[in-house]
Design a protein around this motif. Sequence first.
Motif, PDB file in Angstrom:
ATOM      1  N   VAL A  95       0.832  -1.203   0.000  1.00 33.84           N
ATOM      2  CA  VAL A  95       0.000   0.000   0.000  1.00 33.84           C
ATOM      3  C   VAL A  95       0.871   1.259   0.000  1.00 33.84           C
ATOM      4  O   VAL A  95       0.642   2.197  -0.776  1.00 33.84           O
ATOM      5  N   LEU A  96       1.907   1.265   0.846  1.00 35.69           N
ATOM      6  CA  LEU A  96       2.757   2.449   0.953  1.00 35.69           C
ATOM      7  C   LEU A  96       3.615   2.653  -0.289  1.00 35.69           C
ATOM      8  O   LEU A  96       3.823   3.795  -0.722  1.00 35.69           O
ATOM      9  N   ILE A  97       4.109   1.562  -0.866  1.00 36.05           N
ATOM     10  CA  ILE A  97       4.921   1.720  -2.082  1.00 36.05           C
ATOM     11  C   ILE A  97       4.040   2.169  -3.244  1.00 36.05           C
ATOM     12  O   ILE A  97       4.515   2.858  -4.165  1.00 36.05           O
ATOM     13  N   SER A  98       2.759   1.825  -3.195  1.00 35.95           N
ATOM     14  CA  SER A  98       1.825   2.308  -4.201  1.00 35.95           C
ATOM     15  C   SER A  98       1.667   3.821  -4.109  1.00 35.95           C
ATOM     16  O   SER A  98       1.676   4.526  -5.127  1.00 35.95           O
ATOM     17  N   VAL A  99       1.542   4.322  -2.882  1.00 32.67           N
ATOM     18  CA  VAL A  99       1.418   5.765  -2.677  1.00 32.67           C
ATOM     19  C   VAL A  99       2.702   6.476  -3.109  1.00 32.67           C
ATOM     20  O   VAL A  99       2.668   7.495  -3.810  1.00 32.67           O
ATOM     21  N   VAL A 100       3.851   5.921  -2.703  1.00 29.63           N
ATOM     22  CA  VAL A 100       5.139   6.532  -3.040  1.00 29.63           C
ATOM     23  C   VAL A 100       5.364   6.529  -4.552  1.00 29.63           C
ATOM     24  O   VAL A 100       5.822   7.529  -5.121  1.00 29.63           O
ATOM     25  N   GLY A 101       5.051   5.416  -5.203  1.00 26.27           N
ATOM     26  CA  GLY A 101       5.209   5.350  -6.653  1.00 26.27           C
ATOM     27  C   GLY A 101       4.365   6.389  -7.365  1.00 26.27           C
ATOM     28  O   GLY A 101       4.813   7.024  -8.334  1.00 26.27           O
ATOM     29  N   THR A 102       3.150   6.588  -6.864  1.00 24.46           N
ATOM     30  CA  THR A 102       2.280   7.622  -7.419  1.00 24.46           C
ATOM     31  C   THR A 102       2.879   9.006  -7.237  1.00 24.46           C
ATOM     32  O   THR A 102       2.897   9.826  -8.162  1.00 24.46           O
ATOM     33  N   LEU A 103       3.407   9.256  -6.042  1.00 20.19           N
ATOM     34  CA  LEU A 103       3.963  10.572  -5.728  1.00 20.19           C
ATOM     35  C   LEU A 103       5.228  10.868  -6.522  1.00 20.19           C
ATOM     36  O   LEU A 103       5.479  12.023  -6.897  1.00 20.19           O
ATOM     37  N   VAL A 104       6.030   9.835  -6.780  1.00 19.60           N
ATOM     38  CA  VAL A 104       7.240  10.038  -7.578  1.00 19.60           C
ATOM     39  C   VAL A 104       6.871  10.556  -8.965  1.00 19.60           C
ATOM     40  O   VAL A 104       7.453  11.537  -9.462  1.00 19.60           O
ATOM     41  N   THR A 105       5.900   9.911  -9.584  1.00 21.41           N
ATOM     42  CA  THR A 105       5.453  10.350 -10.907  1.00 21.41           C
ATOM     43  C   THR A 105       4.822  11.738 -10.846  1.00 21.41           C
ATOM     44  O   THR A 105       5.105  12.605 -11.690  1.00 21.41           O
ATOM     45  N   ASP A 106       3.966  11.964  -9.850  1.00 16.39           N
ATOM     46  CA  ASP A 106       3.302  13.267  -9.722  1.00 16.39           C
ATOM     47  C   ASP A 106       4.315  14.389  -9.521  1.00 16.39           C
ATOM     48  O   ASP A 106       4.142  15.499 -10.047  1.00 16.39           O
ATOM     49  N   ASN A 107       5.374  14.132  -8.761  1.00 17.69           N
ATOM     50  CA  ASN A 107       6.409  15.141  -8.555  1.00 17.69           C
ATOM     51  C   ASN A 107       7.107  15.497  -9.856  1.00 17.69           C
ATOM     52  O   ASN A 107       7.345  16.677 -10.153  1.00 17.69           O
ATOM     53  N   LEU A 108       7.457  14.482 -10.632  1.00 18.55           N
ATOM     54  CA  LEU A 108       8.137  14.731 -11.898  1.00 18.55           C
ATOM     55  C   LEU A 108       7.255  15.537 -12.850  1.00 18.55           C
ATOM     56  O   LEU A 108       7.731  16.458 -13.530  1.00 18.55           O
ATOM     57  N   VAL A 109       5.967  15.193 -12.877  1.00 18.93           N
ATOM     58  CA  VAL A 109       5.055  15.844 -13.816  1.00 18.93           C
ATOM     59  C   VAL A 109       4.665  17.238 -13.332  1.00 18.93           C
ATOM     60  O   VAL A 109       4.732  18.224 -14.093  1.00 18.93           O
ATOM     61  N   ASP A 110       4.237  17.343 -12.071  1.00 16.58           N
ATOM     62  CA  ASP A 110       3.687  18.605 -11.567  1.00 16.58           C
ATOM     63  C   ASP A 110       4.750  19.589 -11.088  1.00 16.58           C
ATOM     64  O   ASP A 110       4.634  20.799 -11.311  1.00 16.58           O
ATOM     65  N   ASN A 111       5.773  19.086 -10.402  1.00 19.86           N
ATOM     66  CA  ASN A 111       6.792  19.992  -9.849  1.00 19.86           C
ATOM     67  C   ASN A 111       7.923  20.303 -10.815  1.00 19.86           C
ATOM     68  O   ASN A 111       8.532  21.374 -10.743  1.00 19.86           O
ATOM     69  N   TYR A 112       8.219  19.337 -11.693  1.00 14.95           N
ATOM     70  CA  TYR A 112       9.373  19.524 -12.580  1.00 14.95           C
ATOM     71  C   TYR A 112       8.979  19.601 -14.054  1.00 14.95           C
ATOM     72  O   TYR A 112       9.849  19.753 -14.914  1.00 14.95           O
ATOM     73  N   GLY A 113       7.710  19.492 -14.342  1.00 13.19           N
ATOM     74  CA  GLY A 113       7.246  19.696 -15.703  1.00 13.19           C
ATOM     75  C   GLY A 113       7.630  18.622 -16.699  1.00 13.19           C
ATOM     76  O   GLY A 113       7.651  18.867 -17.908  1.00 13.19           O
ATOM     77  N   VAL A 114       7.923  17.417 -16.226  1.00 15.07           N
ATOM     78  CA  VAL A 114       8.275  16.322 -17.128  1.00 15.07           C
ATOM     79  C   VAL A 114       6.986  15.783 -17.754  1.00 15.07           C
ATOM     80  O   VAL A 114       6.011  15.525 -17.052  1.00 15.07           O
ATOM     81  N   ALA A 115       6.986  15.603 -19.049  1.00 23.95           N
ATOM     82  CA  ALA A 115       5.786  15.149 -19.754  1.00 23.95           C
ATOM     83  C   ALA A 115       5.431  13.720 -19.372  1.00 23.95           C
ATOM     84  O   ALA A 115       6.310  12.914 -19.036  1.00 23.95           O
ATOM     85  N   LEU A 116       4.135  13.401 -19.411  1.00 22.20           N
ATOM     86  CA  LEU A 116       3.682  12.048 -19.069  1.00 22.20           C
ATOM     87  C   LEU A 116       4.289  11.000 -19.992  1.00 22.20           C
ATOM     88  O   LEU A 116       4.624   9.894 -19.551  1.00 22.20           O
TER      89      LEU A 116
END
Length: 274
Positions: A95-116
């Motif tokens: 469950v926790l690695i699922s949340v972390v994996g989601t956040l890693v992607t969200d950080n790259l996309v939302d905070n650093y502007g990396v395209a999906l």
Amino acid sequence: MNSLEKNPSISDEVVTSPSRGRQMLNKVPEVTIFFWIIKIMATTVGETAADFLNFNLHWGLTKTTYLMAFLFLITLFFQFRAKKYVPWIYWLTVVLISVVGTLVTDNLVDNYGVALMTTTIIFGLAMLATFAVWYASEKTLSIHSIYTTKREAFYWLAILFTFALGTAAGDLIAEGLNLGYLISALMFAAVIGLVTIAYYFFKMNAVQAFWIAYILTRPFGASLGDYLSQTRHAGGLGLGTTGTSVIFLVVIFILIIYLTKTRIDENSRFRSED
């Protein structure tokens, strides 16, 4: 795809001799229907819980990521310390690695502007590289042979990349291609169904079938979570991230208690060894 190890025609399921490392009992549960139910629910929680902490509680991506990464590392420590599969430790880690994996992607996309598209490619390559190094080192990718620390490390690293990849791929199809959450979820469910048919009726390699299905359940769960939690205006059912997370966490909790009591997902060879 239940109990893949029981299929004698699958040569890759033969447990090979492990490289040097701490010996233990297998650290991963048998692949039963409960495995897939909890896994899909965990992926959905990973999507909705991350959104709940980030938006509803106004923690922001950075603070949410630090907290969940800290909790994940603590749980992972106990998972590595255990000498056999323990349901509540294993599934809490998932469950926790699922949340972390989601956040890693969200950080790259939302905070650093990396395209999906870019994040999908990056995590896809990272996952394939992990599988390649794992197989080169251990000569197997079977989850029924996770009984050394080294193999367990490969396993959890691969799991992390599958969650990050699934988040990126799910968002890319649902949002980037404007297909919507429901259509995206149905598409991934259909592909999972095809893999299941290929395994049961066309003798698809069990290890390959497992990992393909495992990877696909992440974007399926992410799309399902978004569909349940997002507003009707955004194409969802409007249950909210709080309601969706609570419902799924309660079901996961009940199933973990059931598995702990019955031990039906333990490797049958080890049930008598306590």
